[in-house]
Scaffold this active site. Structure first.
Site, PDB file in Angstrom:
ATOM      1  N   HIS A  94       0.837  -1.206   0.000  1.00 16.99           N
ATOM      2  CA  HIS A  94       0.000   0.000   0.000  1.00 16.99           C
ATOM      3  C   HIS A  94       0.870   1.254   0.000  1.00 16.99           C
ATOM      4  O   HIS A  94       0.627   2.192  -0.769  1.00 16.99           O
ATOM      5  CB  HIS A  94      -0.918   0.012   1.215  1.00 16.99           C
ATOM      6  CG  HIS A  94      -1.646   1.313   1.408  1.00 16.99           C
ATOM      7  ND1 HIS A  94      -2.848   1.591   0.786  1.00 16.99           N
ATOM      8  CD2 HIS A  94      -1.335   2.422   2.136  1.00 16.99           C
ATOM      9  CE1 HIS A  94      -3.239   2.811   1.132  1.00 16.99           C
ATOM     10  NE2 HIS A  94      -2.328   3.339   1.945  1.00 16.99           N
ATOM     11  N   GLU A  95       1.888   1.284   0.870  1.00 21.16           N
ATOM     12  CA  GLU A  95       2.755   2.462   0.937  1.00 21.16           C
ATOM     13  C   GLU A  95       3.532   2.636  -0.364  1.00 21.16           C
ATOM     14  O   GLU A  95       3.770   3.766  -0.804  1.00 21.16           O
ATOM     15  CB  GLU A  95       3.704   2.358   2.127  1.00 21.16           C
ATOM     16  CG  GLU A  95       3.004   2.313   3.487  1.00 21.16           C
ATOM     17  CD  GLU A  95       2.012   3.450   3.692  1.00 21.16           C
ATOM     18  OE1 GLU A  95       2.188   4.536   3.084  1.00 21.16           O
ATOM     19  OE2 GLU A  95       1.044   3.251   4.444  1.00 21.16           O
ATOM     20  N   HIS A  98       1.643   4.541  -2.945  1.00 21.24           N
ATOM     21  CA  HIS A  98       1.802   5.992  -2.910  1.00 21.24           C
ATOM     22  C   HIS A  98       3.044   6.431  -3.685  1.00 21.24           C
ATOM     23  O   HIS A  98       3.046   7.467  -4.353  1.00 21.24           O
ATOM     24  CB  HIS A  98       1.904   6.480  -1.464  1.00 21.24           C
ATOM     25  CG  HIS A  98       0.616   6.407  -0.705  1.00 21.24           C
ATOM     26  ND1 HIS A  98      -0.555   6.982  -1.171  1.00 21.24           N
ATOM     27  CD2 HIS A  98       0.301   5.847   0.492  1.00 21.24           C
ATOM     28  CE1 HIS A  98      -1.523   6.772  -0.297  1.00 21.24           C
ATOM     29  NE2 HIS A  98      -1.028   6.082   0.716  1.00 21.24           N
ATOM     30  N   HIS A 102       3.221   8.956  -6.855  1.00 22.94           N
ATOM     31  CA  HIS A 102       4.148  10.083  -6.955  1.00 22.94           C
ATOM     32  C   HIS A 102       4.935  10.024  -8.260  1.00 22.94           C
ATOM     33  O   HIS A 102       5.086  11.037  -8.955  1.00 22.94           O
ATOM     34  CB  HIS A 102       5.101  10.069  -5.761  1.00 22.94           C
ATOM     35  CG  HIS A 102       5.936  11.299  -5.636  1.00 22.94           C
ATOM     36  ND1 HIS A 102       7.061  11.366  -4.853  1.00 22.94           N
ATOM     37  CD2 HIS A 102       5.820  12.529  -6.207  1.00 22.94           C
ATOM     38  CE1 HIS A 102       7.593  12.573  -4.933  1.00 22.94           C
ATOM     39  NE2 HIS A 102       6.859  13.296  -5.754  1.00 22.94           N
TER      40      HIS A 102
END
Length: 224
Positions: A94-95, A98, A102
Site C-alpha cells: 500500500h505504501e 503511494h 508520486h
C-alpha cells in the site's frame, strides 16, 4: 443535535480504529506463503514499477507506516519492515502504491501535496481562531468566519485524501495478486486489512465535515 452527531462520529471512529488494530493483529499472525518480508516486498514492487530513487526504511512505532514524497522514502514500522505476514505484505505494498502515485504524477496526490504547506501553517492557529471566534460571536463574526474558512480547507483536504488512499490500496492489491505475492486466501485477507485502513480515513473525513457544519450553523445562527 450537533453534539449528538459528534458523539456518533466519535463512537464510529473508535470502533473502526479498534477493528483496524484487531485485523492487523490477526493478519500479522498469518505467515506469508512466499516467506518475503515487508521490506523485500516493498523493494520488489518499487523495482518492478520502474522506481529506483525511493528508499525503504524502518521507522519506530506501530502502524506508523507512510510514504514521504519529500525525501522519497517508504517508511515501514518494524512489524511491517521485518514481518513476513499477510499484514506486512498489505501495508508495505500500500505504501509503495503511494510511491507509484508520486512517480506517475497522480493528480489527487499532487493536489493534496500542494495543500500541505498551507495546512501545516493553518493548523497551528485554526483552533485558537475558532475558540476566540466563539467567545466573541456576540460582538463580531470575523474571527469565527476566518476560523470556519480555515477548517473548511482542512475538511477539503480530508476528502481529497480518500481517493489517494483508495487508489494506493487498489494499486497494491492488483500488484500483489498479479505477481503472485499472495495466494487467494492471503489476497482476501490483504483486501480486508486495507479496507479497514481506508475506513479510518473515511470516518475522519465525515467527522471533519460534521464539525464544519456545526461551526457553520453557529455562524449562520449569529448572522440571523
Amino acid at each position: 443535535m450537533g453534539i449528538l452527531i459528534a458523539l456518533i462520529v466519535m463512537g464510529v471512529s473508535f470502533y473502526v480504529q479498534w477493528r483496524l488494530k484487531s485485523k492487523f493483529e490477526e493478519y500479522s499472525q498469518v505467515g506469508l506463503s512466499n516467506g518475503m518480508s515487508g521490506k523485500e516486498i516493498a523493494e520488489t514492487m518499487l523495482r518492478e514499477s520502474g522506481i529506483y530513487d525511493v528508499r525503504v526504511v524502518s521507522v519506530e512505532g506501530r502502524l506508523t507506516d507512510h510514504y514521504n514524497p519529500q525525501d522519497k522514502t517508504v517508511n515501514l514500522s518494524p512489524d511491517v519492515y521485518y514481518g513476513r505476514s499477510v499484514a506486512a505484505a498489505a501495508v508495505a505494498s500500500h505504501e509503495c502504491g503511494h510511491a507509484v502515485q508520486h512517480a506517475t504524477a497522480y493528480s489527487w496526490l499532487q493536489f493534496r501535496s500542494q495543500m500541505v504547506p498551507f495546512l501545516s501553517v493553518a493548523s497551528q492557529y485554526m483552533q485558537w481562531i475558532i475558540f476566540i471566534g466563539v467567545l466573541l460571536i456576540n460582538t463580531t463574526v470575523i474571527p469565527l468566519t476566518i476560523g470556519v474558512a480555515l477548517f473548511a480547507v482542512t475538511t477539503l483536504f480530508s476528502f481529497i485524501t480518500l481517493p489517494v488512499e483508495y487508489d494506493a490500496s487498489n494499486r497494491a492489491l492488483a500488484w500483489i495478486q498479479k505477481n503472485r505475492i499472495v495466494n487467494e486466501r492471503e489476497y482476501i485477507m490483504s483486501a480486508d486489512a486495507l479496507k479497514w485502513a481506508a475506513r479510518t480515513y473515511l470516518v475522519a473525513a465525515i467527522g471533519s465535515l460534521a464539525t464544519l457544519l456545526y461551526y457553520v450553523s453557529l455562524l449562520m445562527g449569529r448572522r440571523d
